[in-house]
Write a protein that holds these residues in place. Sequence first.
Motif, PDB file in Angstrom:
ATOM      1  N   ASP A  57       0.987   6.057  -7.257  1.00  0.00           N
ATOM      2  CA  ASP A  57      -0.233   6.774  -7.650  1.00  0.00           C
ATOM      3  C   ASP A  57      -0.102   8.298  -7.598  1.00  0.00           C
ATOM      4  O   ASP A  57      -0.935   9.002  -8.163  1.00  0.00           O
ATOM      5  CB  ASP A  57      -1.413   6.379  -6.743  1.00  0.00           C
ATOM      6  CG  ASP A  57      -1.880   4.952  -7.000  1.00  0.00           C
ATOM      7  OD1 ASP A  57      -1.357   4.308  -7.928  1.00  0.00           O
ATOM      8  OD2 ASP A  57      -2.766   4.479  -6.253  1.00  0.00           O
ATOM      9  N   ASP A  77       2.313   1.581  -3.498  1.00  0.00           N
ATOM     10  CA  ASP A  77       1.284   2.040  -4.435  1.00  0.00           C
ATOM     11  C   ASP A  77       0.944   3.518  -4.219  1.00  0.00           C
ATOM     12  O   ASP A  77       0.586   4.220  -5.163  1.00  0.00           O
ATOM     13  CB  ASP A  77       0.021   1.171  -4.305  1.00  0.00           C
ATOM     14  CG  ASP A  77      -1.039   1.533  -5.346  1.00  0.00           C
ATOM     15  OD1 ASP A  77      -0.698   1.565  -6.545  1.00  0.00           O
ATOM     16  OD2 ASP A  77      -2.191   1.805  -4.954  1.00  0.00           O
ATOM     17  N   ARG A 112       0.847  -1.203   0.000  1.00  0.00           N
ATOM     18  CA  ARG A 112       0.000   0.000   0.000  1.00  0.00           C
ATOM     19  C   ARG A 112       0.879   1.249   0.000  1.00  0.00           C
ATOM     20  O   ARG A 112       0.598   2.229  -0.685  1.00  0.00           O
ATOM     21  CB  ARG A 112      -0.957  -0.028   1.194  1.00  0.00           C
ATOM     22  CG  ARG A 112      -1.892   1.166   1.338  1.00  0.00           C
ATOM     23  CD  ARG A 112      -2.659   1.526   0.089  1.00  0.00           C
ATOM     24  NE  ARG A 112      -3.626   0.521  -0.307  1.00  0.00           N
ATOM     25  CZ  ARG A 112      -4.052   0.353  -1.570  1.00  0.00           C
ATOM     26  NH1 ARG A 112      -3.586   1.119  -2.549  1.00  0.00           N
ATOM     27  NH2 ARG A 112      -4.917  -0.587  -1.868  1.00  0.00           N
TER      28      ARG A 112
HETATM   29 MN    MN Z   1      -3.897   2.523  -6.207  1.00  0.00          MN
END
Ligand code: MN
Length: 348
Positions: free
Chosen positions: A54, A50, A47
């Motif tokens: 992102d 990411d 997470r």
């Molecule tokens: Mn994402």
Amino acid sequence: KQSLAQDALKRRCYDFLNMTSRSFAAVIQELDEELRDAVCLFYLVLRGLDTIEDDMSLDLDRKVELLRSFDQVIYQKGWTFTENGPNEKDRELLVHFDVVIDEFLRLKPEYQKVIANITKLMGDGMADYASGEHRENTAIATIKDFDLYCHYVAGLVGYGLSDLFAASGLESKEIANDKALSDSMGLFLQKTNIIRDYREDLDDGRQFWPKEIWGKYVEKFSDLTKPEYKDKAQACLSDMVLNVLDDVPQVLTYLSKLTNQSVFNFCAIPQVMAISTLALVFNNLDIYHRNIKIRKGEAVKLITNSTDMDNVVSIFREYIFVISRKNEATDPNFMKISMAIGRIEQWI
Ligand code: MN
Ligand code: PS7
Ligand code: MN
Ligand code: MN
Ligand code: MN
Ligand code: MN
């Protein structure tokens, strides 16, 4: 024995898990004790990775440097990150990432190695797509590019989870041997998510659908939202759904090999949510305009019913039947979808 201070750090990791995941928080917490913390930390590490991938406000060179070194970041006690844009989702997790690192370093070395290995492969894959050869107006040109990107961000999660299951002894070593099955487990979730999130991702300036598919129907990716291209948009959507249906037999094969109840629930629940989502999005032009989701009551029903392989197969059969009923003879992909359903029906 754990000290009170260590207990508190672990609780904060579970708070982060509940903060950052709608879909995985519950199933991770239901895992057998032997795997629970390792999978929770695996989730939080990815997470974090990411959240960097992102963030479109991060300088590109800085982003690539972080993505490629994140497997080392998780060994640096005290490391925190405050460079994300102020509105970046899950920014808080990286602001307090030292807590995640502390707990990561308390996992068995064998689990740490699995997590670090996948983090390296995923970070490099994300970096390749954030820059370099794939960086044009459309990063994902061919279906091959699409499969590779989804492999990096989801198929590899499947590899890592299977490695953790095998290392825990809760599942046999064989579950980690057939890489194609683990890959499909991730691809099916990721591709369904990418179809459902068309609008959200478009509004964020990202396009994950391969041009090899959407380019058959429209000139510009955003044309799919226009009323005058309604029929094209419907055909494009069914082409995307057709692509995802490919993975269903392998998903069912993987699930059929599991033996531990908590691992089975953890693996099966996201997959039944995905097939239900796929049935919902098929021929549903709303996806081009807003975020659609399965109803809360339906999700609850799916979670409580995903207890064994027979029930999971029944659920897949139900939604494959929904897709089959929504399949229209006028759709250019009608025949291919019928055939994909035929291949799945041999399984169910
Ligand atoms: Mn994402
Ligand atoms: C370690 C449980 C069970 C063999 C953060 C679970 C984002 C769909 O971006 O958050 O919000 O639209 O809805 C999960 C295989 C990965 C693949 C990938 C790690 C199943 C970083 C999930 C999750 C393999 C990259 C989350 C792949 O979707 O997306 C753990 C077996 C993370 C799994 C991302 C996507 C996951 C995803 P968004 P979501
Ligand atoms: Mn999410
Ligand atoms: Mn991402
Ligand atoms: Mn804070
Ligand atoms: Mn998404």
